[in-house]
Design a protein around this motif. Structure first.
Motif, PDB file in Angstrom:
ATOM      1  N   SER A  34       0.825  -1.177  -0.079  1.00  0.00           N
ATOM      2  CA  SER A  34       0.026   0.343   0.023  1.00  0.00           C
ATOM      3  C   SER A  34       0.996   1.376   0.064  1.00  0.00           C
ATOM      4  CB  SER A  34      -1.047   0.014   0.954  1.00  0.00           C
ATOM      5  OG  SER A  34      -0.218   0.009   2.513  1.00  0.00           O
ATOM      6  N   SER A  35       2.137   1.219   0.796  1.00  0.00           N
ATOM      7  CA  SER A  35       2.934   2.433   0.620  1.00  0.00           C
ATOM      8  C   SER A  35       3.338   2.368  -0.734  1.00  0.00           C
ATOM      9  CB  SER A  35       3.975   2.269   1.785  1.00  0.00           C
ATOM     10  OG  SER A  35       3.299   2.227   2.981  1.00  0.00           O
ATOM     11  N   THR A  36       3.785   1.562  -1.418  1.00  0.00           N
ATOM     12  CA  THR A  36       4.359   1.436  -2.829  1.00  0.00           C
ATOM     13  C   THR A  36       3.297   2.184  -3.616  1.00  0.00           C
ATOM     14  OG1 THR A  36       5.727  -0.478  -2.155  1.00  0.00           O
ATOM     15  CG2 THR A  36       5.584   0.116  -4.465  1.00  0.00           C
ATOM     16  N   ALA A  37       2.153   1.609  -3.556  1.00  0.00           N
ATOM     17  CA  ALA A  37       1.060   2.039  -4.240  1.00  0.00           C
ATOM     18  C   ALA A  37       0.901   3.506  -4.279  1.00  0.00           C
ATOM     19  CB  ALA A  37      -0.060   1.325  -4.242  1.00  0.00           C
ATOM     20  N   LYS A  38       1.003   4.264  -2.963  1.00  0.00           N
ATOM     21  CA  LYS A  38       0.854   5.450  -2.895  1.00  0.00           C
ATOM     22  C   LYS A  38       1.881   6.210  -3.387  1.00  0.00           C
ATOM     23  CE  LYS A  38       0.645   8.804   0.915  1.00  0.00           C
ATOM     24  NZ  LYS A  38       0.754   8.992   2.525  1.00  0.00           N
ATOM     25  N   ILE A  39       3.224   5.910  -3.073  1.00  0.00           N
ATOM     26  CA  ILE A  39       4.180   6.787  -3.670  1.00  0.00           C
ATOM     27  C   ILE A  39       4.205   6.515  -5.065  1.00  0.00           C
ATOM     28  CG2 ILE A  39       6.744   6.654  -4.010  1.00  0.00           C
ATOM     29  CD1 ILE A  39       7.002   5.452  -0.964  1.00  0.00           C
ATOM     30  N   ARG A  40       3.938   5.311  -5.826  1.00  0.00           N
ATOM     31  CA  ARG A  40       4.163   5.198  -7.315  1.00  0.00           C
ATOM     32  C   ARG A  40       2.800   6.081  -7.788  1.00  0.00           C
ATOM     33  NH1 ARG A  40       7.056   1.332 -10.306  1.00  0.00           N
ATOM     34  NH2 ARG A  40       6.746   2.343 -12.484  1.00  0.00           N
ATOM     35  N   CYS A  41       1.653   6.017  -7.484  1.00  0.00           N
ATOM     36  CA  CYS A  41       0.322   6.520  -7.802  1.00  0.00           C
ATOM     37  C   CYS A  41       0.562   8.074  -7.828  1.00  0.00           C
ATOM     38  CB  CYS A  41      -0.708   6.081  -7.180  1.00  0.00           C
ATOM     39  SG  CYS A  41      -1.289   4.586  -7.538  1.00  0.00           S
ATOM     40  N   THR A  42       1.246   8.724  -6.775  1.00  0.00           N
ATOM     41  CA  THR A  42       1.256  10.009  -6.604  1.00  0.00           C
ATOM     42  C   THR A  42       2.393  10.486  -7.339  1.00  0.00           C
ATOM     43  OG1 THR A  42       2.769   9.884  -4.478  1.00  0.00           O
ATOM     44  CG2 THR A  42       0.514  10.466  -4.313  1.00  0.00           C
ATOM     45  N   GLU A  43       3.707   9.860  -7.634  1.00  0.00           N
ATOM     46  CA  GLU A  43       4.437  10.281  -8.675  1.00  0.00           C
ATOM     47  C   GLU A  43       4.033  10.295  -9.896  1.00  0.00           C
ATOM     48  OE1 GLU A  43       7.866  11.279  -8.292  1.00  0.00           O
ATOM     49  OE2 GLU A  43       7.202  11.553  -5.898  1.00  0.00           O
ATOM     50  N   ALA A  44       3.298   9.274 -10.291  1.00  0.00           N
ATOM     51  CA  ALA A  44       2.804   9.215 -11.727  1.00  0.00           C
ATOM     52  C   ALA A  44       1.744  10.431 -11.975  1.00  0.00           C
ATOM     53  CB  ALA A  44       1.961   7.867 -12.069  1.00  0.00           C
ATOM     54  N   ALA A  45       0.888  10.795 -10.898  1.00  0.00           N
ATOM     55  CA  ALA A  45       0.055  12.078 -10.896  1.00  0.00           C
ATOM     56  C   ALA A  45       0.871  13.137 -11.227  1.00  0.00           C
ATOM     57  CB  ALA A  45      -1.065  11.940  -9.900  1.00  0.00           C
ATOM     58  N   LYS A  46       1.911  13.400 -10.486  1.00  0.00           N
ATOM     59  CA  LYS A  46       2.766  14.514 -10.426  1.00  0.00           C
ATOM     60  C   LYS A  46       3.358  14.471 -11.989  1.00  0.00           C
ATOM     61  CE  LYS A  46       6.829  14.726  -8.720  1.00  0.00           C
ATOM     62  NZ  LYS A  46       8.010  14.853  -7.841  1.00  0.00           N
ATOM     63  N   GLN A  47       4.063  13.380 -12.347  1.00  0.00           N
ATOM     64  CA  GLN A  47       4.666  13.738 -13.439  1.00  0.00           C
ATOM     65  C   GLN A  47       3.667  13.781 -14.704  1.00  0.00           C
ATOM     66  OE1 GLN A  47       7.860  13.393 -13.926  1.00  0.00           O
ATOM     67  NE2 GLN A  47       7.742  13.720 -16.132  1.00  0.00           N
ATOM     68  N   THR A  48       2.496  13.275 -14.603  1.00  0.00           N
ATOM     69  CA  THR A  48       1.351  13.537 -15.860  1.00  0.00           C
ATOM     70  C   THR A  48       1.014  15.056 -15.672  1.00  0.00           C
ATOM     71  OG1 THR A  48       0.599  11.468 -15.516  1.00  0.00           O
ATOM     72  CG2 THR A  48      -0.619  12.974 -16.635  1.00  0.00           C
ATOM     73  N   ALA A  49       0.766  15.637 -14.603  1.00  0.00           N
ATOM     74  CA  ALA A  49       0.336  16.939 -14.473  1.00  0.00           C
ATOM     75  C   ALA A  49       1.843  17.754 -15.002  1.00  0.00           C
ATOM     76  CB  ALA A  49       0.341  17.550 -13.198  1.00  0.00           C
ATOM     77  N   LEU A  50       2.788  17.701 -14.715  1.00  0.00           N
ATOM     78  CA  LEU A  50       4.058  18.514 -15.272  1.00  0.00           C
ATOM     79  C   LEU A  50       4.037  18.286 -16.868  1.00  0.00           C
ATOM     80  CD1 LEU A  50       6.605  17.733 -12.161  1.00  0.00           C
ATOM     81  CD2 LEU A  50       5.539  19.894 -12.791  1.00  0.00           C
ATOM     82  N   GLU A  51       4.089  16.984 -17.321  1.00  0.00           N
ATOM     83  CA  GLU A  51       4.399  16.781 -18.703  1.00  0.00           C
ATOM     84  C   GLU A  51       2.947  17.411 -19.415  1.00  0.00           C
ATOM     85  OE1 GLU A  51       6.320  15.480 -20.823  1.00  0.00           O
ATOM     86  OE2 GLU A  51       7.714  15.242 -19.054  1.00  0.00           O
TER      87      GLU A  51
END
Length: 68
Positions: A34-51
């Motif tokens: 669950s911690s891994t999912a939280k980190i991975r999902c938030t990083e993906a969301a941040k990267q998507t917004a920046l792109e």
């Protein structure tokens, strides 16, 4: 865009797997996953917004467009 879509799909599948395991009562390794999912999902969301802002260029910063 394809890389971002792939990352979002992978995050969604991983998150749903963790949620299904939680609903089933299988708590083996759940805190780590669950911690891994939280980190991975938030990083993906941040990267998507920046792109997205980069793709929009100057329009990504102005109030006339929803990306701001």
């Amino acid at each position: 865009l394809a890389d971002l879509a792939t990352e979002i799909a992978l995050c969604r599948a991983f998150l749903y797997d963790v949620a299904d395991r939680l609903d089933a009562g299988d708590e083996t390794g759940l805190s780590r996953d669950s911690s891994t999912a939280k980190i991975r999902c938030t990083e993906a969301a941040k990267q998507t917004a920046l792109e997205a802002v980069q793709l929009m260029g100057g329009y990504g910063y102005t109030r006339e467009y929803g990306m701001e």
